[in-house]
Design a protein around this motif. Structure first.
Motif, PDB file in Angstrom:
ATOM      1  N   ALA A 136       0.974  -1.098  -0.117  1.00  0.00           N
ATOM      2  CA  ALA A 136      -0.022   0.018   0.155  1.00  0.00           C
ATOM      3  C   ALA A 136       0.828   1.316   0.243  1.00  0.00           C
ATOM      4  CB  ALA A 136      -0.654   0.163   1.210  1.00  0.00           C
ATOM      5  N   SER A 137       2.027   1.205   0.654  1.00  0.00           N
ATOM      6  CA  SER A 137       2.753   2.251   0.749  1.00  0.00           C
ATOM      7  C   SER A 137       3.426   2.575  -0.413  1.00  0.00           C
ATOM      8  CB  SER A 137       3.726   2.158   1.801  1.00  0.00           C
ATOM      9  OG  SER A 137       4.895   3.092   2.041  1.00  0.00           O
ATOM     10  N   GLU A 138       4.185   1.523  -1.129  1.00  0.00           N
ATOM     11  CA  GLU A 138       4.582   1.801  -2.324  1.00  0.00           C
ATOM     12  C   GLU A 138       3.796   2.104  -3.532  1.00  0.00           C
ATOM     13  OE1 GLU A 138       7.013  -1.626  -3.022  1.00  0.00           O
ATOM     14  OE2 GLU A 138       8.322  -1.248  -1.371  1.00  0.00           O
ATOM     15  N   SER A 139       2.499   1.576  -3.619  1.00  0.00           N
ATOM     16  CA  SER A 139       1.475   2.331  -4.588  1.00  0.00           C
ATOM     17  C   SER A 139       0.960   3.538  -4.098  1.00  0.00           C
ATOM     18  CB  SER A 139       0.231   1.181  -4.224  1.00  0.00           C
ATOM     19  OG  SER A 139       0.392  -0.221  -4.769  1.00  0.00           O
ATOM     20  N   ALA A 140       1.113   4.080  -2.983  1.00  0.00           N
ATOM     21  CA  ALA A 140       0.597   5.305  -2.837  1.00  0.00           C
ATOM     22  C   ALA A 140       1.845   6.337  -3.100  1.00  0.00           C
ATOM     23  CB  ALA A 140       0.433   5.403  -1.133  1.00  0.00           C
ATOM     24  N   GLN A 141       3.114   5.825  -3.025  1.00  0.00           N
ATOM     25  CA  GLN A 141       4.169   6.703  -3.564  1.00  0.00           C
ATOM     26  C   GLN A 141       4.045   6.898  -5.002  1.00  0.00           C
ATOM     27  OE1 GLN A 141       7.791   5.245  -1.800  1.00  0.00           O
ATOM     28  NE2 GLN A 141       6.948   5.130   0.396  1.00  0.00           N
ATOM     29  N   GLU A 142       3.934   5.628  -5.502  1.00  0.00           N
ATOM     30  CA  GLU A 142       3.813   5.845  -7.352  1.00  0.00           C
ATOM     31  C   GLU A 142       2.677   6.758  -7.554  1.00  0.00           C
ATOM     32  OE1 GLU A 142       5.348   4.039  -9.811  1.00  0.00           O
ATOM     33  OE2 GLU A 142       6.746   3.589  -8.305  1.00  0.00           O
ATOM     34  N   LEU A 143       1.489   6.515  -6.886  1.00  0.00           N
ATOM     35  CA  LEU A 143       0.492   7.816  -6.994  1.00  0.00           C
ATOM     36  C   LEU A 143       0.895   9.213  -6.950  1.00  0.00           C
ATOM     37  CD1 LEU A 143      -2.428   5.704  -5.431  1.00  0.00           C
ATOM     38  CD2 LEU A 143      -2.485   6.494  -7.909  1.00  0.00           C
ATOM     39  N   GLY A 144       1.749   9.267  -5.973  1.00  0.00           N
ATOM     40  CA  GLY A 144       2.073  10.483  -5.641  1.00  0.00           C
ATOM     41  C   GLY A 144       3.032  10.997  -6.812  1.00  0.00           C
ATOM     42  N   ASP A 145       3.916  10.050  -7.328  1.00  0.00           N
ATOM     43  CA  ASP A 145       5.069  10.222  -8.424  1.00  0.00           C
ATOM     44  C   ASP A 145       4.270  10.872  -9.571  1.00  0.00           C
ATOM     45  OD1 ASP A 145       6.926   9.941  -6.474  1.00  0.00           O
ATOM     46  OD2 ASP A 145       7.431   7.974  -7.416  1.00  0.00           O
ATOM     47  N   TYR A 146       3.041   9.908 -10.121  1.00  0.00           N
ATOM     48  CA  TYR A 146       2.435  10.274 -11.110  1.00  0.00           C
ATOM     49  C   TYR A 146       1.787  11.727 -11.179  1.00  0.00           C
ATOM     50  CZ  TYR A 146       3.144   5.553 -12.954  1.00  0.00           C
ATOM     51  OH  TYR A 146       3.683   4.262 -13.458  1.00  0.00           O
ATOM     52  N   GLY A 147       1.275  12.229  -9.947  1.00  0.00           N
ATOM     53  CA  GLY A 147       0.486  13.326 -10.013  1.00  0.00           C
ATOM     54  C   GLY A 147      -0.802  13.332 -10.378  1.00  0.00           C
ATOM     55  N   VAL A 148      -1.349  12.135 -11.030  1.00  0.00           N
ATOM     56  CA  VAL A 148      -2.658  11.892 -11.490  1.00  0.00           C
ATOM     57  C   VAL A 148      -2.921  10.649 -11.046  1.00  0.00           C
ATOM     58  CG1 VAL A 148      -4.018  11.519 -13.874  1.00  0.00           C
ATOM     59  CG2 VAL A 148      -1.909  13.170 -13.738  1.00  0.00           C
ATOM     60  N   ALA A 149      -4.328  10.343 -10.685  1.00  0.00           N
ATOM     61  CA  ALA A 149      -4.840   9.008 -10.033  1.00  0.00           C
ATOM     62  C   ALA A 149      -4.735   8.111 -11.293  1.00  0.00           C
ATOM     63  CB  ALA A 149      -6.152   9.314  -9.498  1.00  0.00           C
ATOM     64  N   GLN A 150      -3.968   6.995 -10.785  1.00  0.00           N
ATOM     65  CA  GLN A 150      -3.857   5.786 -11.679  1.00  0.00           C
ATOM     66  C   GLN A 150      -5.003   4.848 -11.171  1.00  0.00           C
ATOM     67  OE1 GLN A 150      -1.513   4.931 -14.503  1.00  0.00           O
ATOM     68  NE2 GLN A 150      -1.014   7.050 -14.663  1.00  0.00           N
ATOM     69  N   ARG A 151      -5.915   4.576 -11.863  1.00  0.00           N
ATOM     70  CA  ARG A 151      -7.021   3.675 -11.251  1.00  0.00           C
ATOM     71  C   ARG A 151      -6.491   2.400 -10.611  1.00  0.00           C
ATOM     72  NH1 ARG A 151     -12.787   3.854 -12.083  1.00  0.00           N
ATOM     73  NH2 ARG A 151     -13.771   1.910 -11.479  1.00  0.00           N
ATOM     74  N   GLY A 152      -5.598   1.763 -11.461  1.00  0.00           N
ATOM     75  CA  GLY A 152      -5.273   0.391 -10.770  1.00  0.00           C
ATOM     76  C   GLY A 152      -4.441   0.640  -9.622  1.00  0.00           C
ATOM     77  N   LEU A 153      -3.432   1.660  -9.597  1.00  0.00           N
ATOM     78  CA  LEU A 153      -2.887   1.847  -8.166  1.00  0.00           C
ATOM     79  C   LEU A 153      -3.654   2.261  -7.137  1.00  0.00           C
ATOM     80  CD1 LEU A 153       0.468   3.569  -9.795  1.00  0.00           C
ATOM     81  CD2 LEU A 153       0.294   1.368  -8.768  1.00  0.00           C
ATOM     82  N   LEU A 154      -4.568   3.058  -7.511  1.00  0.00           N
ATOM     83  CA  LEU A 154      -5.465   3.424  -6.325  1.00  0.00           C
ATOM     84  C   LEU A 154      -6.309   2.328  -5.720  1.00  0.00           C
ATOM     85  CD1 LEU A 154      -7.018   5.628  -4.758  1.00  0.00           C
ATOM     86  CD2 LEU A 154      -8.408   5.881  -6.613  1.00  0.00           C
ATOM     87  N   TRP A 155      -6.766   1.232  -6.602  1.00  0.00           N
ATOM     88  CA  TRP A 155      -7.646   0.114  -6.080  1.00  0.00           C
ATOM     89  C   TRP A 155      -6.560  -0.926  -5.567  1.00  0.00           C
ATOM     90  CZ3 TRP A 155     -12.330  -0.155  -5.000  1.00  0.00           C
ATOM     91  CH2 TRP A 155     -13.161   0.514  -5.615  1.00  0.00           C
ATOM     92  N   SER A 156      -5.250  -0.978  -6.004  1.00  0.00           N
ATOM     93  CA  SER A 156      -4.421  -1.753  -5.304  1.00  0.00           C
ATOM     94  C   SER A 156      -4.023  -1.131  -4.008  1.00  0.00           C
ATOM     95  CB  SER A 156      -3.138  -1.785  -6.152  1.00  0.00           C
ATOM     96  OG  SER A 156      -2.140  -2.503  -5.581  1.00  0.00           O
ATOM     97  N   THR A 157      -3.706   0.024  -3.824  1.00  0.00           N
ATOM     98  CA  THR A 157      -3.771   0.804  -2.327  1.00  0.00           C
ATOM     99  C   THR A 157      -5.040   0.371  -1.423  1.00  0.00           C
ATOM    100  OG1 THR A 157      -2.446   2.296  -3.587  1.00  0.00           O
ATOM    101  CG2 THR A 157      -2.998   2.772  -1.222  1.00  0.00           C
ATOM    102  N   LEU A 158      -6.033   0.692  -1.983  1.00  0.00           N
ATOM    103  CA  LEU A 158      -7.282   0.499  -1.278  1.00  0.00           C
ATOM    104  C   LEU A 158      -7.425  -0.924  -0.515  1.00  0.00           C
ATOM    105  CD1 LEU A 158      -9.753   2.582  -2.952  1.00  0.00           C
ATOM    106  CD2 LEU A 158      -8.673   3.348  -0.814  1.00  0.00           C
ATOM    107  N   HIS A 159      -7.305  -1.894  -1.695  1.00  0.00           N
ATOM    108  CA  HIS A 159      -7.351  -3.314  -1.365  1.00  0.00           C
ATOM    109  C   HIS A 159      -6.299  -3.577  -0.291  1.00  0.00           C
ATOM    110  CE1 HIS A 159      -8.366  -7.487  -1.732  1.00  0.00           C
ATOM    111  NE2 HIS A 159      -7.001  -7.914  -1.966  1.00  0.00           N
ATOM    112  N   SER A 160      -5.129  -3.280  -0.309  1.00  0.00           N
ATOM    113  CA  SER A 160      -3.879  -3.877   0.413  1.00  0.00           C
ATOM    114  C   SER A 160      -4.371  -2.916   1.689  1.00  0.00           C
ATOM    115  CB  SER A 160      -2.661  -3.011   0.186  1.00  0.00           C
ATOM    116  OG  SER A 160      -2.205  -3.704  -1.287  1.00  0.00           O
TER     117      SER A 160
END
Length: 96
Positions: free
Chosen positions: A53-77
């Motif tokens: 979840a932490s790594e997915s959230a960091q990736e989301l921050g790096d993109y600056g735009v919500a990536q749906r797959g990363l968001l769901w991965s983070t929420l599920h974790s």
């Protein structure tokens, strides 16, 4: 006078059955933590899920735009880690 409590007597030793993965309040849970998972195994999984979840959230921050797959991965974790923690708590209180 000091009051000492033996925490090992009340500490959970294994998980209780705990449903999780509710799509919303109108659906049944999709997943379930199994009862009887030893505490050490559950804690390792909680740690791994929170790392993901932490790594997915960091990736989301790096993109600056919500990536749906990363968001769901983070929420599920996070949801799965919380369910495991709840299952340990319920296992310690005799809820399993």
């Amino acid at each position: 006078m000091t009051h000492e409590t033996d925490l090992s007597a009340t500490a959970p030793r294994e998980t209780a059955c705990t449903p999780f993965g509710y799509c919303d309040s109108h659906h049944l849970p999709i997943f379930n933590v199994r009862a009887g998972i030893p505490i050490d195994d559950a804690l390792v999984q909680i740690s791994l899920l929170l790392k993901c979840a932490s790594e997915s959230a960091q990736e989301l921050g790096d993109y600056g735009v919500a990536q749906r797959g990363l968001l769901w991965s983070t929420l599920h974790s996070v949801d799965a880690a919380k369910a495991l923690a709840d299952a340990l708590i319920d296992g310690g209180s005799g809820g399993g």
